[in-house]
Design a protein around this motif. Sequence first.
Motif, mmCIF file in Angstrom:
data_model
loop_
_atom_site.group_PDB
_atom_site.id
_atom_site.type_symbol
_atom_site.label_atom_id
_atom_site.label_comp_id
_atom_site.label_asym_id
_atom_site.label_seq_id
_atom_site.Cartn_x
_atom_site.Cartn_y
_atom_site.Cartn_z
ATOM 1 N N LYS A 46 0.830 -1.201 0.000
ATOM 2 C CA LYS A 46 0.000 0.000 0.000
ATOM 3 C C LYS A 46 0.871 1.259 0.000
ATOM 4 O O LYS A 46 2.019 1.250 0.412
ATOM 5 N N ASP A 47 0.256 2.323 -0.418
ATOM 6 C CA ASP A 47 0.899 3.626 -0.453
ATOM 7 C C ASP A 47 1.318 4.031 0.968
ATOM 8 O O ASP A 47 0.598 3.792 1.934
ATOM 9 N N GLU A 48 2.484 4.638 1.072
ATOM 10 C CA GLU A 48 3.029 5.004 2.376
ATOM 11 C C GLU A 48 2.111 5.944 3.144
ATOM 12 O O GLU A 48 1.940 5.815 4.358
ATOM 13 N N LYS A 49 1.455 6.869 2.462
ATOM 14 C CA LYS A 49 0.538 7.800 3.138
ATOM 15 C C LYS A 49 -0.642 7.047 3.737
ATOM 16 O O LYS A 49 -1.083 7.340 4.857
ATOM 17 N N LYS A 50 -1.161 6.060 3.000
ATOM 18 C CA LYS A 50 -2.272 5.269 3.521
ATOM 19 C C LYS A 50 -1.835 4.461 4.736
ATOM 20 O O LYS A 50 -2.573 4.346 5.715
ATOM 21 N N LEU A 51 -0.645 3.907 4.670
ATOM 22 C CA LEU A 51 -0.138 3.132 5.790
ATOM 23 C C LEU A 51 0.020 4.005 7.033
ATOM 24 O O LEU A 51 -0.328 3.590 8.143
ATOM 25 N N LEU A 52 0.546 5.189 6.855
ATOM 26 C CA LEU A 52 0.713 6.100 7.987
ATOM 27 C C LEU A 52 -0.636 6.512 8.568
ATOM 28 O O LEU A 52 -0.810 6.610 9.792
ATOM 29 N N LYS A 53 -1.609 6.734 7.696
ATOM 30 C CA LYS A 53 -2.953 7.080 8.169
ATOM 31 C C LYS A 53 -3.545 5.921 8.969
ATOM 32 O O LYS A 53 -4.129 6.128 10.039
ATOM 33 N N LEU A 54 -3.408 4.686 8.463
ATOM 34 C CA LEU A 54 -3.892 3.511 9.195
ATOM 35 C C LEU A 54 -3.178 3.387 10.542
ATOM 36 O O LEU A 54 -3.788 3.041 11.552
ATOM 37 N N ARG A 55 -1.895 3.669 10.529
ATOM 38 C CA ARG A 55 -1.081 3.530 11.743
ATOM 39 C C ARG A 55 -1.493 4.520 12.827
ATOM 40 O O ARG A 55 -1.503 4.199 14.011
ATOM 41 N N TYR A 56 -1.840 5.757 12.446
ATOM 42 C CA TYR A 56 -2.095 6.805 13.438
ATOM 43 C C TYR A 56 -3.575 7.119 13.661
ATOM 44 O O TYR A 56 -3.892 7.990 14.468
ATOM 45 N N ARG A 63 -9.741 -3.195 21.769
ATOM 46 C CA ARG A 63 -8.604 -2.866 22.624
ATOM 47 C C ARG A 63 -7.741 -4.109 22.785
ATOM 48 O O ARG A 63 -8.229 -5.227 22.763
ATOM 49 N N PHE A 64 -6.460 -3.881 22.958
ATOM 50 C CA PHE A 64 -5.528 -4.956 23.259
ATOM 51 C C PHE A 64 -5.699 -5.365 24.715
ATOM 52 O O PHE A 64 -6.353 -4.671 25.503
ATOM 53 N N ALA A 65 -5.065 -6.475 25.082
ATOM 54 C CA ALA A 65 -5.146 -6.985 26.449
ATOM 55 C C ALA A 65 -4.603 -5.970 27.456
ATOM 56 O O ALA A 65 -5.064 -5.906 28.595
ATOM 57 N N ASP A 66 -3.641 -5.138 27.039
ATOM 58 C CA ASP A 66 -3.078 -4.148 27.956
ATOM 59 C C ASP A 66 -3.931 -2.879 28.046
ATOM 60 O O ASP A 66 -3.567 -1.931 28.735
ATOM 61 N N GLY A 67 -5.069 -2.851 27.345
ATOM 62 C CA GLY A 67 -5.981 -1.715 27.414
ATOM 63 C C GLY A 67 -5.781 -0.660 26.352
ATOM 64 O O GLY A 67 -6.595 0.248 26.214
ATOM 65 N N LYS A 68 -4.700 -0.746 25.597
ATOM 66 C CA LYS A 68 -4.461 0.241 24.540
ATOM 67 C C LYS A 68 -5.458 0.016 23.409
ATOM 68 O O LYS A 68 -5.770 -1.122 23.056
ATOM 69 N N PRO A 69 -5.959 1.113 22.817
ATOM 70 C CA PRO A 69 -6.959 0.962 21.757
ATOM 71 C C PRO A 69 -6.328 0.476 20.443
ATOM 72 O O PRO A 69 -5.149 0.717 20.181
ATOM 73 N N TYR A 70 -7.146 -0.223 19.674
ATOM 74 C CA TYR A 70 -6.720 -0.624 18.335
ATOM 75 C C TYR A 70 -6.573 0.619 17.464
ATOM 76 O O TYR A 70 -7.298 1.598 17.625
ATOM 77 N N MET A 71 -5.643 0.534 16.549
ATOM 78 C CA MET A 71 -5.526 1.544 15.503
ATOM 79 C C MET A 71 -6.188 0.946 14.258
ATOM 80 O O MET A 71 -6.469 -0.258 14.196
#
Length: 196
Positions: A46-56, A63-71
């Motif tokens: 995928k395009d780098e801009k799309k990947l960065l958008k998905l990442r952030y 949520r993960f087991a540690d409580g952090k939300p999914y991206m």
Amino acid sequence: MHEVNQYITDHYSNWLDHAEYQCSRHGIPDEAVDVLNEVMAYLLKKDEKKLLKLRYTQARYGRFADGKPYMEIDIYVLAAISLNVTSPTSPYQSKYKRFPSAEEMDFSRLEIEDDIDDGTDKPAQILEEMHQVRKAYEYLLTLGLPDIYREVFEWRFFNDRAFIEWPGDESKKELYDIYNKVKNLIKQKINGEGLF
């Protein structure tokens, strides 16, 4: 791109857990790593801009087991894993089509089995006939059997799936016509008829 690679590294084991779960539910427990790696290969194209958008971009749920939300990248990967495991038209299923074992097959639908009880070893006979069907089918594949013919026959014969569940646009009549053509070619090959 470093941020995306780091995120993938940090969350790979979580995604692998999901892949192992999905694969074990669908009878392919040893293929979890392959499924996840296929998803990763597709993701990284995928395009780098799309990947960065998905990442952030934080996902609306999960949520993960540690409580952090999914991206959003987590949601994308988890959905892609599920799709690759369950959909016969997914990239993974198309690329690494599992050939069913003799135990999973009902070769009697080819109408080459005798129902006469003559004292023969039925399991051995069934296994031999299954090998004949498989050999004839593999031979057809070497002749360049069109993909739609291969997919339809495997859907119905090898996977024992109903055409009402077929994901494509073909009508049931088209599907049965294709299935019967392949079935007849296999029967001809086994019986030594036709242009083989």
